[in-house]
Design a protein around this motif. Structure first.
Motif, mmCIF file in Angstrom:
data_model
loop_
_atom_site.group_PDB
_atom_site.id
_atom_site.type_symbol
_atom_site.label_atom_id
_atom_site.label_comp_id
_atom_site.label_asym_id
_atom_site.label_seq_id
_atom_site.Cartn_x
_atom_site.Cartn_y
_atom_site.Cartn_z
ATOM 1 N N LEU A 64 0.823 -1.212 0.000
ATOM 2 C CA LEU A 64 0.000 0.000 0.000
ATOM 3 C C LEU A 64 0.857 1.263 0.000
ATOM 4 O O LEU A 64 0.345 2.364 0.253
ATOM 5 C CB LEU A 64 -0.932 -0.002 1.217
ATOM 6 N N ALA A 118 -4.930 4.355 2.868
ATOM 7 C CA ALA A 118 -4.978 2.973 2.397
ATOM 8 C C ALA A 118 -4.698 1.996 3.538
ATOM 9 O O ALA A 118 -5.341 0.944 3.658
ATOM 10 C CB ALA A 118 -3.969 2.773 1.263
ATOM 11 N N LEU A 139 -3.796 4.296 -4.008
ATOM 12 C CA LEU A 139 -4.875 4.686 -3.114
ATOM 13 C C LEU A 139 -6.228 4.350 -3.727
ATOM 14 O O LEU A 139 -7.093 3.768 -3.071
ATOM 15 C CB LEU A 139 -4.796 6.183 -2.806
ATOM 16 N N ALA A 181 -6.836 0.722 -3.497
ATOM 17 C CA ALA A 181 -7.189 0.301 -2.135
ATOM 18 C C ALA A 181 -8.645 0.631 -1.830
ATOM 19 O O ALA A 181 -9.377 -0.180 -1.237
ATOM 20 C CB ALA A 181 -6.266 0.984 -1.130
#
Length: 702
Positions: free
Chosen positions: A205, A211, A252, A255
């Motif tokens: 991440l 995230a 992001l 996620a």
């Protein structure tokens, strides 16, 4: 005296809802820059933690800014023209002035070293740059901390790039994930057995805080190894051979998209529809705006609870029902999804309908026992009202905008948003012909919010134009009482009495008509007091109080208390005057009427002086300065420029002596508005005594 009056810490910084992790070097850098720069902008991509870092740095800097630390959240602001209004609102400035609002804001903020935090500037970047440049030029002791995805471009701006958290098994990314995972699943602990998996998740991440937080919540339903495998499979699908590592902004969105895929179809649909709200929503609003098709209103509460569990929305404590919000990045994802579904126009229309209904309900119940509740509710819904107003102004038909802007007359006039109301009313009136339903109500509302003590010539010009319009359309509206009131401000009470009409019908009908009747009594009491007819003033003020009491109304009832107190001072009854003046002050503060609050505070100066309390009266002279500044009318708080304050300064200085008088005024002025109100109500300025905190007016407001 000096030991009992302490300067309350000023500002509106929210408390931090969870543990702050890492960013030690960034915090140290921010702290070191305050001595050399007045504008610092934290830049970086969405979700990287700029807002949270800014709030943490602002908390740490409070001791360096005794003038206050103020947070202005801009993520919900859709109209850049309202940026100055947002700054005024966040810093407690009432917009009841006809001067340019930015001028009033500059004067309001010029009160000691002060820090302004402008959060999420990128979507109103040009206006932010203009306003910040003006503020820094005219407020020499102001510093600004901004967050933005790109620099403001203002001369002297210092930049600090906020990057993702450091990776590694013992670094901040792992620390943040662990903290959020433990909050989501109390039994979770970072161990030697799972440390490598946690570090791998953080690396996958890219150390992006948002995230990491979204992923940590998934541990409620997945063990750590399955969470990692899920991330691996999801991310591998999106990685091209030419790009072995995702760009951070794509990481992001991936996620968030992964969290989206783990939602049920109804949860996804609700997420998309909730994106039309600004500044949050309650359950009732969500049920009205978001129901339809496969989504029943009865299911929405349970779905909100599920989205809260997944950290898609957050629940805030606000009254019994609670209130929900979405982070800007998460809301943007939902808005994109809503557009893809082709539902954007329909859901926005329901949002407008709901807040039109809310405005109508507020007007119908404004002159009643629910007045304080409506003042607070509309203040909480301010961002949503702005969205609804912009939607109505963009509609091809003109009646909706006229109706909504006019119906909100009580919010613009009584709750301290006159400048913003004028802007919306003028936009609605400019685009609509005179024969459109709602035009008269909007015109009356515009005249009402244009009357201000610091520019009576403009007020009379607008009023005269309205009388002409009303006569042309054969409406039974005589010269309006506030025209008489504005003349009386200039010492023309005799002419005012001749021009003052006796109509009991307001141009809007409904709540506007009732308000007009009460306003007639208030102006009558005002004119009688100006002529020194205190016995008759008291009689009319009592009629006003009785009429308001029947309705359970607070805002206008407080003016009845004000004129009863004024008559009491004129008739030599200071103790009775104090009781009525304090009742007026408490009510005005409860309904967020800063102008009325300042006016009543000045009346208390006279009552305390007449009652033999010169020291308290001198403190209140300083308090009045503070409150008039908060009302956007600093000249009315200047001891040297108003006859009333100059005369009482002379009397109190003669009784106390120069040193004691100056110290008392200084202490009163140094109080925050909340502490000033407590002092004026004969309570300790820094809070009610132990065991008596619930007695403070306004509950959590104080």
């Amino acid at each position: 005296m000096g030991a009992s009056v302490r300067n309350s810490r000023r500002g509106n910084l929210p408390s931090e809802s969870n543990t702050f992790v890492g960013r030690r070097s960034e915090l140290a850098r921010i702290s070191s820059l305050w001595g050399s720069s007045r504008l610092l902008t934290l830049t970086g991509p969405g979700g990287v933690g700029k807002s949270r870092l800014a709030v943490r740095a602002a908390h740490a800097a409070q001791a360096a800014f005794p003038g206050g630390v103020w947070l202005v959240e801009l993520s919900d602001l859709r109209n850049a023209d309202l940026l100055t209004n947002a700054v005024a609102e966040a810093t407690g400035l009432t917009e009841q002035t006809l001067r340019p609002l930015l001028v009033a804001v500059c004067k309001h903020l010029d009160d000691g070293p002060l820090l302004l935090v402008l959060d999420t500037c990128e979507h109103v970047l040009d206006e932010c740059a203009r306003v910040v440049q003006e503020l820094l030029a005219h407020v020499p002791r102001l510093c600004v901390l901004a967050t933005s995805r790109q620099p403001l471009g203002v001369p002297g701006e210092q930049l600090l790039s906020v990057t993702p958290l450091p990776l590694g098994e013992h670094d901040d990314a792992v620390g943040l994930f662990t903290a959020r995972a433990t909050a989501a699943v109390p039994s979770f602990a970072l161990t030697d057995a799972n440390r490598a998996d946690v570090a791998a998740i953080c690396a996958r991440l890219d150390g992006i805080p948002l995230a990491l937080e979204l992923a940590a919540v998934r541990l409620r339903g997945l063990p750590i190894d399955r969470l990692l495998r899920g991330l691996d499979s999801r991310f591998d699908l999106l990685v091209s051979p030419a790009r072995p590592r995702l760009a951070r902004h794509q990481t992001l969105r991936t996620a968030i998209g992964w969290s989206h895929e783990l939602c049920t179809p109804l949860e996804r649909l609700l997420w998309a529809r909730l994106s039309v709200f600004a500044g949050g929503w309650d359950v009732e609003a969500a049920e009205f705006v978001c129901h339809g098709g496969p989504l029943d209103a009865e299911e929405i509460l349970a779905l909100l609870a599920s989205l809260t569990e997944k950290s898609i929305v957050t629940r805030e404590s606000h009254g019994v029902a609670g209130r929900y919000r979405m982070l800007d990045t998460v809301r943007t994802f939902g808005a994109d999804w809503l557009t893809g579904l082709g539902e954007q126009d329909a859901v926005r229309a329901r949002h407008l309908d709901y807040f039109r209904w809310t405005a109508r309900q507020g007007e119908a119940e404004w002159l009643g026992p629910g007045q304080r509740m409506w003042a607070e509710r509309l203040s909480v819904e301010h961002a949503n009202l702005r969205v609804a107003l912009e939607q109505s102004l963009a509609a091809p038909e003109h009646g909706t905008a006229l109706e909504l802007t006019g119906t909100l007359w009580y919010f613009w006039f009584a709750c301290g948003f006159a400048d913003e109301g004028r802007g919306y009313l003028e936009r609605a009136l400019r685009r609509a012909p005179e024969n459109v339903p709602g035009h008269t109500l909007a015109t009356w509302a515009h005249r009402l919010v244009t009357v201000a003590p610091d520019d009576v010539d403009a007020a009379e010009s607008v009023s005269a134009a309205y009388v002409w319009l009303a006569q042309e359309r054969h409406l039974p509206v005589p010269a309006l009482p506030l025209t008489g009131a504005s003349l009386a401000v200039r010492g023309e009470s005799a002419r005012s009495a001749l021009l003052y009409g006796s109509s009991t019908q307001g141009p809007g009908g409904g709540g506007g008509a009732e308000f007009f009747q009460l306003l007639t009594l208030a102006v009558q009491a005002y004119l009688l007091a100006g002529q020194g007819a205190f016995e008759r003033c008291a009689v009319v003020a009592e009629r006003l109080r009785a009429a308001c009491a029947k309705r359970g109304e607070l805002w206008m009832r407080a003016w009845g208390d004000f004129f009863v107190a004024l008559a009491g001072i004129g008739l030599g009854r200071p103790e009775d005057a104090l009781v009525s003046a304090r009742a007026a002050l408490e009510a005005k503060w409860r309904v967020h009427d800063r102008f009325g609050t300042a006016a009543v505070a000045d009346l208390l100066i006279a009552a305390e002086a007449a009652g033999g309390e010169p020291e308290r009266a001198a403190r209140l002279l300083g308090v009045g300065t503070r409150l008039w500044y908060a009302a956007g009318l600093p000249q009315l708080g200047d001891i040297e420029t108003t006859v009333f304050r100059r005369e009482y300064a002379r009397r109190l200085r003669a009784v106390l002596g120069d040193t004691a008088f100056a110290e008392a005024v200084r202490e009163g002025r140094g109080l925050s508005p909340e502490a000033a109100i407590r002092l004026a109500l004969d309570r300790t300025p820094d809070g009610a005594p132990d065991g008596d905190r619930d007695s403070a007016p306004g509950g959590a407001d104080l």
